[in-house]
Write a protein that holds these residues in place. Sequence first.
Motif, mmCIF file in Angstrom:
data_model
loop_
_atom_site.group_PDB
_atom_site.id
_atom_site.type_symbol
_atom_site.label_atom_id
_atom_site.label_comp_id
_atom_site.label_asym_id
_atom_site.label_seq_id
_atom_site.Cartn_x
_atom_site.Cartn_y
_atom_site.Cartn_z
ATOM 1 N N THR A 222 42.407 28.790 31.810
ATOM 2 C CA THR A 222 43.341 29.319 30.953
ATOM 3 C C THR A 222 43.333 28.693 29.286
ATOM 4 N N LYS B 134 44.328 38.334 27.838
ATOM 5 C CA LYS B 134 44.777 39.218 28.342
ATOM 6 C C LYS B 134 44.225 39.659 29.707
ATOM 7 N N ILE B 135 43.062 40.110 29.684
ATOM 8 C CA ILE B 135 42.320 40.729 30.812
ATOM 9 C C ILE B 135 41.805 39.523 31.864
ATOM 10 N N ARG C 164 34.045 39.113 35.584
ATOM 11 C CA ARG C 164 34.898 37.618 35.450
ATOM 12 C C ARG C 164 33.741 36.609 34.830
ATOM 13 N N LEU D 163 33.605 42.990 40.048
ATOM 14 C CA LEU D 163 34.441 42.422 39.422
ATOM 15 C C LEU D 163 34.202 40.925 39.091
ATOM 16 N N PRO E 78 43.458 37.104 33.558
ATOM 17 C CA PRO E 78 44.087 36.797 34.881
ATOM 18 C C PRO E 78 44.148 37.909 35.590
ATOM 19 N N GLU E 79 43.855 39.112 35.317
ATOM 20 C CA GLU E 79 43.725 40.337 36.033
ATOM 21 C C GLU E 79 42.450 40.178 36.886
ATOM 22 N N THR E 80 41.478 39.774 36.562
ATOM 23 C CA THR E 80 40.356 39.709 37.183
ATOM 24 C C THR E 80 40.196 38.533 38.115
ATOM 25 N N ARG E 81 41.205 37.524 37.691
ATOM 26 C CA ARG E 81 41.201 36.188 38.829
ATOM 27 C C ARG E 81 42.243 36.718 40.015
ATOM 28 N N ALA E 82 43.158 37.405 39.366
ATOM 29 C CA ALA E 82 44.120 37.683 40.450
ATOM 30 C C ALA E 82 43.442 38.585 41.743
ATOM 31 N N LEU E 83 42.820 39.552 41.115
ATOM 32 C CA LEU E 83 42.120 40.638 42.276
ATOM 33 C C LEU E 83 40.944 39.947 43.047
ATOM 34 N N ARG F 139 42.599 39.824 23.530
ATOM 35 C CA ARG F 139 41.919 40.726 24.339
ATOM 36 C C ARG F 139 41.527 40.049 25.811
#
Length: 142
Positions: free
Chosen positions: A79, A92-93, A17, A13, A95-100, A89
Amino acid sequence: MVRQPTRQELIELFEVRDAIESFAAAQAAERIRPADVLALHGLCDPIAGVIEYLSKNRRGGLDAERVQAFLKDDLAFHTIIMGAAGNGRMTKIFPETRALGRIASIRQQQPPDLSILKATHRDQPPSGQAIEDRNGAQAKKA
């Protein structure tokens, strides 16, 4: 019950990122608007303030408000770079990597480690400067 990511999953992950952030910085260096450069500069000072506070108050740690402020400013910094890179794209991807990554870090470590916060902030001024200088190669390295 939510499954905990394995060590290997976390490593992968953070590698993804890192690749996204490096590419975005290089692209942003070519495309960033002056207003976004000013916004990046404005975010570095509050982040440094949180680190300075924690350095002086190691016993007390960070209260929830300061942790949230740090995370908000750090996310805003990245951001802006993602937006300036101009890849929808990737934006969009990201924030998901940062949140996880944050969820995994929070579960494994409370409160946030000063060395991690310092490392996060240490990379921001050089990458921000390289982007401002429109030096994509240097921004990718920072």
